[in-house]
Enzyme design. Structure first.
Site, PDB file in Angstrom:
ATOM      1  N   CYS A 123       1.130 -73.842  53.232  1.00  0.00           N
ATOM      2  CA  CYS A 123       2.506 -74.356  53.140  1.00  0.00           C
ATOM      3  C   CYS A 123       2.560 -75.879  53.018  1.00  0.00           C
ATOM      4  O   CYS A 123       3.604 -76.440  52.694  1.00  0.00           O
ATOM      5  CB  CYS A 123       3.331 -73.888  54.326  1.00  0.00           C
ATOM      6  SG  CYS A 123       3.347 -72.102  54.484  1.00  0.00           S
ATOM      7  N   HIS A 256       9.318 -78.609  54.669  1.00  0.00           N
ATOM      8  CA  HIS A 256       8.907 -77.249  54.285  1.00  0.00           C
ATOM      9  C   HIS A 256       9.911 -76.274  54.913  1.00  0.00           C
ATOM     10  O   HIS A 256      10.271 -76.397  56.080  1.00  0.00           O
ATOM     11  CB  HIS A 256       7.498 -76.981  54.808  1.00  0.00           C
ATOM     12  CG  HIS A 256       7.116 -75.537  54.764  1.00  0.00           C
ATOM     13  ND1 HIS A 256       7.307 -74.759  53.645  1.00  0.00           N
ATOM     14  CD2 HIS A 256       6.574 -74.721  55.715  1.00  0.00           C
ATOM     15  CE1 HIS A 256       6.886 -73.526  53.904  1.00  0.00           C
ATOM     16  NE2 HIS A 256       6.453 -73.484  55.143  1.00  0.00           N
ATOM     17  N   ASN A 286      10.747 -68.359  53.357  1.00  0.00           N
ATOM     18  CA  ASN A 286       9.605 -69.278  53.350  1.00  0.00           C
ATOM     19  C   ASN A 286       8.768 -68.984  52.108  1.00  0.00           C
ATOM     20  O   ASN A 286       8.119 -67.941  52.028  1.00  0.00           O
ATOM     21  CB  ASN A 286       8.800 -69.066  54.638  1.00  0.00           C
ATOM     22  CG  ASN A 286       7.590 -69.975  54.737  1.00  0.00           C
ATOM     23  OD1 ASN A 286       7.186 -70.599  53.752  1.00  0.00           O
ATOM     24  ND2 ASN A 286       6.999 -70.040  55.908  1.00  0.00           N
TER      25      ASN A 286
HETATM   26  O1  UT7 Z   1       5.041 -71.537  56.778  1.00  0.00           O
HETATM   27  C1  UT7 Z   1       4.106 -71.731  57.785  1.00  0.00           C
HETATM   28  C2  UT7 Z   1       4.761 -72.064  59.010  1.00  0.00           C
HETATM   29  N1  UT7 Z   1       5.270 -70.883  59.674  1.00  0.00           N
HETATM   30  C3  UT7 Z   1       6.214 -71.037  60.561  1.00  0.00           C
HETATM   31  O2  UT7 Z   1       6.695 -72.122  60.718  1.00  0.00           O
HETATM   32  C4  UT7 Z   1       6.615 -69.865  61.427  1.00  0.00           C
HETATM   33  C5  UT7 Z   1       6.732 -70.355  62.842  1.00  0.00           C
HETATM   34  N2  UT7 Z   1       7.199 -69.353  63.786  1.00  0.00           N
HETATM   35  C6  UT7 Z   1       8.446 -68.884  63.773  1.00  0.00           C
HETATM   36  O3  UT7 Z   1       9.235 -69.242  62.923  1.00  0.00           O
HETATM   37  C7  UT7 Z   1       8.866 -67.953  64.879  1.00  0.00           C
HETATM   38  O4  UT7 Z   1       7.864 -67.917  65.867  1.00  0.00           O
HETATM   39  C8  UT7 Z   1       9.177 -66.528  64.385  1.00  0.00           C
HETATM   40  C9  UT7 Z   1      10.431 -66.519  63.535  1.00  0.00           C
HETATM   41  C10 UT7 Z   1       7.993 -65.991  63.592  1.00  0.00           C
HETATM   42  C11 UT7 Z   1       9.425 -65.604  65.591  1.00  0.00           C
HETATM   43  O5  UT7 Z   1      10.479 -66.110  66.384  1.00  0.00           O
HETATM   44  P1  UT7 Z   1      10.322 -66.166  67.947  1.00  0.00           P
HETATM   45  O6  UT7 Z   1      11.576 -66.710  68.489  1.00  0.00           O
HETATM   46  O7  UT7 Z   1       9.054 -66.940  68.261  1.00  0.00           O
HETATM   47  O8  UT7 Z   1      10.213 -64.644  68.342  1.00  0.00           O
HETATM   48  P2  UT7 Z   1       9.051 -63.907  69.126  1.00  0.00           P
HETATM   49  O9  UT7 Z   1       7.814 -63.840  68.330  1.00  0.00           O
HETATM   50  O10 UT7 Z   1       8.983 -64.490  70.517  1.00  0.00           O
HETATM   51  O11 UT7 Z   1       9.627 -62.447  69.254  1.00  0.00           O
HETATM   52  C12 UT7 Z   1      10.801 -62.177  70.067  1.00  0.00           C
HETATM   53  C13 UT7 Z   1      11.088 -60.689  70.019  1.00  0.00           C
HETATM   54  C14 UT7 Z   1       9.875 -59.815  70.299  1.00  0.00           C
HETATM   55  O12 UT7 Z   1      10.320 -58.695  71.079  1.00  0.00           O
HETATM   56  P3  UT7 Z   1      10.120 -58.659  72.673  1.00  0.00           P
HETATM   57  O13 UT7 Z   1       8.638 -58.777  72.883  1.00  0.00           O
HETATM   58  O14 UT7 Z   1      10.878 -59.839  73.177  1.00  0.00           O
HETATM   59  O15 UT7 Z   1      10.705 -57.337  73.042  1.00  0.00           O
HETATM   60  C15 UT7 Z   1       9.447 -59.336  68.956  1.00  0.00           C
HETATM   61  O16 UT7 Z   1       8.791 -58.093  69.008  1.00  0.00           O
HETATM   62  O17 UT7 Z   1      11.531 -60.318  68.710  1.00  0.00           O
HETATM   63  C16 UT7 Z   1      10.760 -59.193  68.254  1.00  0.00           C
HETATM   64  N3  UT7 Z   1      10.657 -59.267  66.799  1.00  0.00           N
HETATM   65  C17 UT7 Z   1      11.570 -58.739  65.956  1.00  0.00           C
HETATM   66  N4  UT7 Z   1      12.695 -58.047  66.165  1.00  0.00           N
HETATM   67  C18 UT7 Z   1      13.400 -57.668  65.091  1.00  0.00           C
HETATM   68  C19 UT7 Z   1       9.698 -59.892  66.069  1.00  0.00           C
HETATM   69  N5  UT7 Z   1       9.963 -59.767  64.752  1.00  0.00           N
HETATM   70  C20 UT7 Z   1      11.111 -59.058  64.661  1.00  0.00           C
HETATM   71  C21 UT7 Z   1      11.903 -58.643  63.577  1.00  0.00           C
HETATM   72  N6  UT7 Z   1      13.040 -57.948  63.824  1.00  0.00           N
HETATM   73  N7  UT7 Z   1      11.589 -58.897  62.279  1.00  0.00           N
END
Ligand code: UT7
Length: 329
Positions: A123, A256, A286
């Site tokens: 990225c 980005h 993204n």
């Molecule tokens: O381009 C390269 C750079 N990449 C990035 O910048 C990505 C950086 N990371 C992020 O943007 C975020 O970490 C994410 C968007 C990927 C995830 O957001 P988050 O606030 O960190 O969520 P999380 O991983 O802590 O997940 C929270 C909850 C989890 O459930 P529990 O364990 O709290 O019950 C996940 O299982 O959300 C759940 N979850 C979803 N639910 C519905 C994860 N993905 C999904 C989904 N739909 N697609």
């Protein structure tokens, strides 16, 4: 021989999104059929993404790059044969080799024997490509560069992994950088830390005719999030200091486009008002190396970015890599 008063300037921009626009609801419906649960509410709240575009089955990264490049060449008003350097930033090349840049050169019908190669910095790829092209031009090696970010990330998404497959999209953006006495790219800063390679990777390779490892994207979202917020502010300040500017001098911040929360957090840390940040993540998702040139082209074409204004681009991604450039448009 490098000349101290030689710069590279952006003389044209272009972009392309594949026709298939997939909303969060479309994606949630598709995923539900295979037992994967997600929702528009979750995706919007956590990322700011509303829709993304996916390439058609027969559309490759070099095809997307071709459309974006033609737009940029037309905007610049140049003869394609004057392009003596093509750099394509991509992590989803058409082939293992030859490079997507060589395929693009051929598709553009350029037969002048200019240099063409790909840059692999995920990225951050476009930031790496701009810094590279700028150095080549300022060093006197090349005069007119086509710099492209192009990706078909849909090909490496695991649609059984809801934590990654809702985040990415396909697209391409391009700029023409040309040698000039007038300042254009004012400064660049690039960095990498390979010790974080496992938090964002597609850890597969071709071995004896088969894929060894995984050909799908894997990401520890929270680890990437924390590192991204930390390094983006630092590299932006570094690039600004090199250009002898302050955040107050920046007319447009083009980060980005990975996640609106990361983007807003960086803008706040830099004290750049949110209305001066170009945001396309909502409509594009993204698109990795394509996200910055796509956003740049959108804001140039809708008239927000004007000649003489200062644009700060900054990227972060797998590797771990990060980089920024300050550009006088
Ligand atoms: O381009 C390269 C750079 N990449 C990035 O910048 C990505 C950086 N990371 C992020 O943007 C975020 O970490 C994410 C968007 C990927 C995830 O957001 P988050 O606030 O960190 O969520 P999380 O991983 O802590 O997940 C929270 C909850 C989890 O459930 P529990 O364990 O709290 O019950 C996940 O299982 O959300 C759940 N979850 C979803 N639910 C519905 C994860 N993905 C999904 C989904 N739909 N697609």
């Amino acid at each position: 021989m490098a000349q101290s008063n030689l710069y590279s300037r952006v003389i044209g921009t272009g972009s392309y999104l594949p026709a298939d626009r997939v909303t969060n609801q479309d994606l949630a419906d598709r995923l539900a059929k295979q037992g994967v649960e997600t929702s528009d509410e979750w995706i919007v709240a956590r990322t700011g993404i509303h829709a993304r575009h996916f390439a058609a089955p027969n559309e490759t990264t070099s095809d997307l790059a071709l459309h974006a490049s033609r737009n940029a060449i037309e905007a610049a008003g140049i003869d394609p044969d004057s392009i003596d350097l093509i750099i394509v930033a991509t992590s989803t090349p058409d082939f293992v080799f030859p490079s997507t840049a060589c395929l693009l050169q051929n598709k553009l019908g350029i037969k002048n024997g200019g240099a063409a190669f790909d840059i692999q910095a995920v990225c951050s790829g476009f930031a790496y490509a701009v810094a590279t092209a700028d150095s080549f031009i300022r060093g006197g090696m090349n005069r007119t560069a086509l710099v492209v970010g192009a990706e078909t990330f849909s090909r490496i998404l695991d649609f059984n992994d809801r934590t990654t497959c809702v985040l990415f999209g396909d697209g391409a953006g391009a700029v023409i950088l040309q040698a000039s006495d007038e300042p254009g790219v004012l400064s660049s800063a690039l960095h990498a830390d390979g010790s974080h390679s496992s938090i964002l990777c597609t850890p597969g390779n071709v071995n004896k005719g088969v894929i060894e490892g995984s050909a799908f994207l894997h990401m520890d979202g929270q680890a990437v999030f924390k590192l991204a917020v930390k390094v983006l502010e630092k590299v932006a300040v570094e690039a600004l200091e090199k250009a002898r500017l302050t955040p107050g001098d920046i007319d447009w911040l083009i980060p980005h486009q990975a996640n609106i929360r990361i983007m807003e957090s960086t803008a706040k840390k830099l004290h750049v008002p949110l209305e001066r940040m170009v945001v396309t993540v909502g409509e594009h998702g993204n698109t990795s190396a394509a996200s910055i040139p796509l956003a740049l082209d959108v804001a140039v074409r809708d008239g927000r970015i004007k000649r003489g204004q200062h644009v700060l681009i900054e990227g972060v991604g797998g590797g771990f890599t990060w980089g920024a450039s300050v550009i006088r448009y």
